[in-house]
Design a protein around this motif. Structure first.
Motif, PDB file in Angstrom:
ATOM      1  N   GLY A  97       0.801  -1.224   0.000  1.00  0.00           N
ATOM      2  CA  GLY A  97       0.000   0.000   0.000  1.00  0.00           C
ATOM      3  C   GLY A  97       0.830   1.269   0.000  1.00  0.00           C
TER       4      GLY A  97
ATOM      5  N   LYS B  35       4.117   1.463  -4.449  1.00  0.00           N
ATOM      6  CA  LYS B  35       5.117   0.909  -5.363  1.00  0.00           C
ATOM      7  C   LYS B  35       4.528   0.589  -6.742  1.00  0.00           C
ATOM      8  CE  LYS B  35       6.041  -2.605  -2.622  1.00  0.00           C
ATOM      9  NZ  LYS B  35       5.004  -2.389  -1.593  1.00  0.00           N
ATOM     10  N   SER B  36       3.417  -0.117  -6.752  1.00  0.00           N
ATOM     11  CA  SER B  36       2.832  -0.488  -8.051  1.00  0.00           C
ATOM     12  C   SER B  36       2.352   0.746  -8.802  1.00  0.00           C
ATOM     13  CB  SER B  36       1.663  -1.461  -7.863  1.00  0.00           C
ATOM     14  OG  SER B  36       2.134  -2.679  -7.333  1.00  0.00           O
ATOM     15  N   THR B  37       1.772   1.676  -8.082  1.00  0.00           N
ATOM     16  CA  THR B  37       1.310   2.915  -8.724  1.00  0.00           C
ATOM     17  C   THR B  37       2.486   3.622  -9.395  1.00  0.00           C
ATOM     18  OG1 THR B  37      -0.379   3.114  -7.005  1.00  0.00           O
ATOM     19  CG2 THR B  37       0.071   5.090  -8.303  1.00  0.00           C
TER      20      THR B  37
END
Ligand SMILES: Nc1ncnc2c1ncn2[C@@H]1O[C@H](COP(=O)(O)OP(=O)(O)O)[C@@H](O)[C@H]1O
Ligand SMILES: [Mg+2]
Length: 282
Positions: free
Chosen positions: A43, A46-48
Motif C-alpha cells: 500500500g 510501489k505499483s502505482t
C-alpha cells in the motif's frame, strides 16, 4: 538521464468521496546502467509508481521526463513511452494468452509496428536471454511450469528492447532457487536488451544483493533514496518505519552492539563472513 519523476503525486478516484492518495511528491531519476530496487510496505505506492513510469496512468501532479521531455501532460503518454519503458506486472504469467510461446513473445514487438520477421528475430533473442531453448517456441504457454511462464512473460517485454525494464515484484511466489535464477537472468539482460532495471521488492536481502540504488516508499512518500550502502546505513530509521534491514546488516549491527567493531555497510553474506573470519584469525 533516462527517466526522471519530479514531484509526482497520484490520487485514485479523484474527487470521489473515498479518494485515495497513493503518491505524494515523489522525485527520483534513473540513469543509464543503474539497477534500482523499490521497497516499502504493502500500500506504500510501489505499483502505482511503476504504472506512472511506464505511462499506464498519468500523474495527478508533477512531471515525468523521458530523456528530458515531459510526457505526463500528453494526451496519450503511452505513445511516447511505449517501447522505451517496459513494465512486467506482478504475476505476469496470468496475462499470457496466445497459443504458442513464440506468438506470445511477439505480441509486444508487433504492437510497436515491427514487421513479422523483426518480431520473430527479437522474440528468439529474448527467449535465449531468459533461458528458454528454441524447443519452447511452438509449445503452448499453458503447458509450462510457473517459472517458465514467468520467463515467457518477461521475454515478451524485453523483446520490445525497452531502455528501462520495470518489474513489479518479479520474485513473488518463487522459491529461493527460482529467485536467484531470476536475478541472474536480469543481470544477463541488462546491457544487452535494456539499459537500466527498476524492480519492486519487499525483500531487503534481494535489494542489498541485486540493486545499486534503493528508493524506499512509505505511505506514498519517499522515506529515503540513494546507494544501497547509504540507505542501509540508516537502519535505525528503516526499523522505525517498520521496515526490515538485510539479514547481513542485522548481524553486523548486533556484533557492533556486542562491542566488536565491524563495517556495517558490508552487503553480502560472503563479505561479512570474510570480515568475521579475518577477525577470528587475528
Ligand atoms: N485501483 C485502485 N483504486 C483505488 N485505490 C487504489 C487502487 N490501486 C491502489 N490503490 C491504493 O493506493 C495505495 C497504493 O497502492 P499500490 O500502489 O498498489 O501500493 P503497493 O504496490 O506498494 O502495495 C494503496 O492505499 C491502495 O489501496
Ligand atoms: Mg504492489
Amino acid at each position: 538521464m533516462l527517466i526522471e519523476l519530479i514531484d509526482v503525486s497520484y490520487t485514485y478516484e479523484n474527487k470521489a468521496p473515498h479518494e485515495r492518495r497513493a503518491l505524494n511528491n515523489v522525485s527520483f531519476k534513473v540513469e543509464k546502467g543503474e539497477v534500482w530496487g523499490i521497497i516499502g510496505h504493502t500500500g506504500s505506492g510501489k505499483s502505482t509508481l511503476t504504472e506512472i513510469m511506464s505511462g499506464l496512468i498519468k500523474p495527478s501532479g508533477g512531471e515525468v521526463l523521458l530523456h528530458g521531455e515531459d510526457v505526463s501532460k500528453l494526451k496519450n503518454p503511452m505513445s511516447k513511452i511505449k517501447g522505451k519503458v517496459g513494465l512486467v506486472f506482478q504475476y505476469p504469467e496470468h496475462q499470457l494468452f496466445e497459443e504458442t510461446v513464440l506468438k506470445d513473445i511477439c505480441f509486444g514487438p508487433s504492437n510497436l509496428g515491427l514487421d513479422e520477421e523483426e518480431c520473430i528475430k527479437r522474440a528468439k533473442e529474448a527467449m535465449e536471454l531468459v533461458g528458454l531453448g528454441e524447443e519452447y517456441a511452438t509449445l503452448s504457454p499453458f503447458e509450462l511450469s510457473g517459472g517458465e511462464k514467468r520467463r515467457v512473460a518477461i521475454a515478451g517485454i524485453i523483446a520490445m528492447r525497452p531502455e528501462i525494464l520495470v518489474l513489479d515484484e518479479p520474485t513473488a511466489g518463487l522459491d529461493p532457487v527460482g529467485r536467484d535464477m531470476l536475478f541472474k537472468m536480469l543481470g544477463d539482460i541488462k546491457g544487452k536488451l535494456c539499459e537500466s532495471i527498476v524492480f519492486v521488492s519487499h525483500s531487503m536481502d534481494d535489494v542489498a544483493l541485486y540493486a545499486d540504488k534503493v528508493l524506499v516508499l512509505n505511505e506514498g512518500s519517499v522515506l529515503m533514496q540513494g546507494s544501497v550502502k547509504e540507505v542501509f546505513e540508516r537502519s535505525g530509521e528503516l526499523e522505525a518505519a517498520g521496515l526490515d534491514v538485510p539479514q547481513v546488516t542485522r548481524l553486523l549491527i548486533r556484533l557492533n552492539e556486542m562491542g566488536h567493531s565491524f563495517d556495517k555497510t558490508l552487503l553480502t553474506p560472503e563479505a561479512a563472513a570474510d570480515a568475521i573470519y579475518e577477525r577470528l584469525k587475528g
